[in-house]
Design a protein around this motif. Structure first.
Motif, PDB file in Angstrom:
ATOM      1  N   ASP A  30      -8.103   6.950   0.881  1.00 23.51           N
ATOM      2  CA  ASP A  30      -8.093   6.570   2.302  1.00 23.51           C
ATOM      3  C   ASP A  30      -6.880   5.738   2.702  1.00 23.51           C
ATOM      4  O   ASP A  30      -6.942   4.935   3.630  1.00 23.51           O
ATOM      5  CB  ASP A  30      -9.376   5.828   2.680  1.00 23.51           C
ATOM      6  CG  ASP A  30     -10.597   6.727   2.649  1.00 23.51           C
ATOM      7  OD1 ASP A  30     -10.426   7.960   2.689  1.00 23.51           O
ATOM      8  OD2 ASP A  30     -11.721   6.204   2.605  1.00 23.51           O
ATOM      9  N   SER A  31      -5.764   5.943   2.018  1.00 25.13           N
ATOM     10  CA  SER A  31      -4.572   5.148   2.324  1.00 25.13           C
ATOM     11  C   SER A  31      -4.072   5.394   3.745  1.00 25.13           C
ATOM     12  O   SER A  31      -3.567   4.471   4.385  1.00 25.13           O
ATOM     13  CB  SER A  31      -3.466   5.423   1.305  1.00 25.13           C
ATOM     14  OG  SER A  31      -3.085   6.785   1.342  1.00 25.13           O
ATOM     15  N   ASN A  80       1.150   3.765  -3.083  1.00 27.19           N
ATOM     16  CA  ASN A  80       0.772   5.158  -2.909  1.00 27.19           C
ATOM     17  C   ASN A  80       1.886   6.097  -3.374  1.00 27.19           C
ATOM     18  O   ASN A  80       1.612   7.124  -4.004  1.00 27.19           O
ATOM     19  CB  ASN A  80       0.426   5.418  -1.440  1.00 27.19           C
ATOM     20  CG  ASN A  80      -0.495   6.599  -1.265  1.00 27.19           C
ATOM     21  OD1 ASN A  80      -1.252   6.941  -2.158  1.00 27.19           O
ATOM     22  ND2 ASN A  80      -0.429   7.223  -0.110  1.00 27.19           N
ATOM     23  N   SER A 134      -3.346   9.872  -5.186  1.00 25.35           N
ATOM     24  CA  SER A 134      -3.034   8.879  -4.167  1.00 25.35           C
ATOM     25  C   SER A 134      -4.148   7.848  -4.072  1.00 25.35           C
ATOM     26  O   SER A 134      -5.254   8.055  -4.570  1.00 25.35           O
ATOM     27  CB  SER A 134      -2.829   9.552  -2.810  1.00 25.35           C
ATOM     28  OG  SER A 134      -4.022  10.155  -2.373  1.00 25.35           O
ATOM     29  N   ILE A 135      -3.843   6.747  -3.414  1.00 22.05           N
ATOM     30  CA  ILE A 135      -4.836   5.698  -3.175  1.00 22.05           C
ATOM     31  C   ILE A 135      -5.834   6.250  -2.154  1.00 22.05           C
ATOM     32  O   ILE A 135      -5.433   6.789  -1.127  1.00 22.05           O
ATOM     33  CB  ILE A 135      -4.162   4.420  -2.658  1.00 22.05           C
ATOM     34  CG1 ILE A 135      -3.200   3.877  -3.720  1.00 22.05           C
ATOM     35  CG2 ILE A 135      -5.189   3.376  -2.254  1.00 22.05           C
ATOM     36  CD1 ILE A 135      -2.345   2.725  -3.267  1.00 22.05           C
ATOM     37  N   ALA A 162       1.839   5.956  -7.150  1.00 20.78           N
ATOM     38  CA  ALA A 162       0.665   6.665  -7.663  1.00 20.78           C
ATOM     39  C   ALA A 162       0.858   8.182  -7.576  1.00 20.78           C
ATOM     40  O   ALA A 162       0.500   8.905  -8.511  1.00 20.78           O
ATOM     41  CB  ALA A 162      -0.581   6.245  -6.886  1.00 20.78           C
ATOM     42  N   ARG A 163       1.430   8.649  -6.489  1.00 20.24           N
ATOM     43  CA  ARG A 163       1.660  10.098  -6.357  1.00 20.24           C
ATOM     44  C   ARG A 163       2.733  10.590  -7.327  1.00 20.24           C
ATOM     45  O   ARG A 163       2.610  11.662  -7.903  1.00 20.24           O
ATOM     46  CB  ARG A 163       2.072  10.438  -4.934  1.00 20.24           C
ATOM     47  CG  ARG A 163       0.916  10.438  -3.971  1.00 20.24           C
ATOM     48  CD  ARG A 163       1.402  10.784  -2.576  1.00 20.24           C
ATOM     49  NE  ARG A 163       0.333  10.598  -1.625  1.00 20.24           N
ATOM     50  CZ  ARG A 163      -0.153  11.559  -0.864  1.00 20.24           C
ATOM     51  NH1 ARG A 163       0.346  12.768  -0.940  1.00 20.24           N
ATOM     52  NH2 ARG A 163      -1.116  11.318  -0.020  1.00 20.24           N
ATOM     53  N   LEU A 209       0.825  -1.208   0.000  1.00 25.20           N
ATOM     54  CA  LEU A 209       0.000   0.000   0.000  1.00 25.20           C
ATOM     55  C   LEU A 209       0.861   1.260   0.000  1.00 25.20           C
ATOM     56  O   LEU A 209       0.616   2.190  -0.777  1.00 25.20           O
ATOM     57  CB  LEU A 209      -0.940   0.007   1.206  1.00 25.20           C
ATOM     58  CG  LEU A 209      -1.864   1.205   1.339  1.00 25.20           C
ATOM     59  CD1 LEU A 209      -2.832   1.269   0.154  1.00 25.20           C
ATOM     60  CD2 LEU A 209      -2.644   1.130   2.632  1.00 25.20           C
ATOM     61  N   ILE A 210       1.885   1.286   0.827  1.00 30.52           N
ATOM     62  CA  ILE A 210       2.740   2.469   0.899  1.00 30.52           C
ATOM     63  C   ILE A 210       3.522   2.644  -0.404  1.00 30.52           C
ATOM     64  O   ILE A 210       3.595   3.747  -0.953  1.00 30.52           O
ATOM     65  CB  ILE A 210       3.677   2.398   2.121  1.00 30.52           C
ATOM     66  CG1 ILE A 210       2.849   2.528   3.402  1.00 30.52           C
ATOM     67  CG2 ILE A 210       4.755   3.475   2.058  1.00 30.52           C
ATOM     68  CD1 ILE A 210       3.594   2.215   4.682  1.00 30.52           C
TER      69      ILE A 210
END
Length: 170
Positions: free
Chosen positions: A40-41, A27, A37-38, A30-31, A23-24
């Motif tokens: 509600d990450s 994210n 960003s994902i 993605a950024r 997830l990190i």
């Protein structure tokens, strides 16, 4: 049965750590690449952190792998040291009881009210509270088992060895 529960919670804790990494990293990518960003990450990371820390707690307790300071207790004889180990286990149980009670109250409150995090996904709050409760509850059960086992060992004239993993009570 407790060993099986601890194994499951340990595996779920390991899965939570892997999901945190994915997830990190996702994210960050993605950024950097997409400028977004994902959703509600931050909330998901927060909940996964609780899982990664608390779910393996009972297995850590079973393997007696908590951090401890032994420079004073090592000066005592084996019988006194065994008694100190049992006393430490009981203090641990007493320390966890208010946390378990508070966790139970929070879980019931969030479950009953349907509370959720404000964000894109509107994630419910109760799963994190349940994870908190499961982690500390399983740890308390293991501490209880250790207190009983170690007390039996002392009463039978034995010495408690805090350096080895424990299995289920016979």
């Amino acid at each position: 049965m407790l060993v099986r529960l601890e194994s499951i919670l340990l595996a779920l804790g390991a899965l939570a750590v892997m999901l945190l990494g994915v997830l990190i990293a996702g994210n960050v990518v993605a950024r950097s690449v997409f400028g977004a960003s994902i959703p509600d990450s931050v909330i998901i990371v927060q909940e996964l952190m609780v899982a990664s820390i608390l779910l393996p707690l009972a297995a850590t307790t079973a393997s007696r792998a908590h951090i401890c300071v032994e420079f004073i207790s090592d000066k005592f004889g084996a019988r006194v040291k065994s008694s100190l180990i049992v006393m430490g286990t009981i203090v641990g149980m007493l320390a966890l009881m208010p946390l378990i009670y508070a966790g139970w109250r929070e879980f019931i409150s969030n479950w009953g009210s349907g509370s959720f995090y404000f964000g894109d996904l509107a994630l419910p709050k109760w799963p994190g509270k349940l994870i908190f409760l499961l982690g500390f509850g399983a740890c308390w059960l293991r501490l209880l088992e250790l207190a009983i086992r170690d007390t039996r060992t002392i009463l039978a004239g034995g010495i408690v060895d805090d350096q080895h993993e424990v299995g289920e009570i016979e």
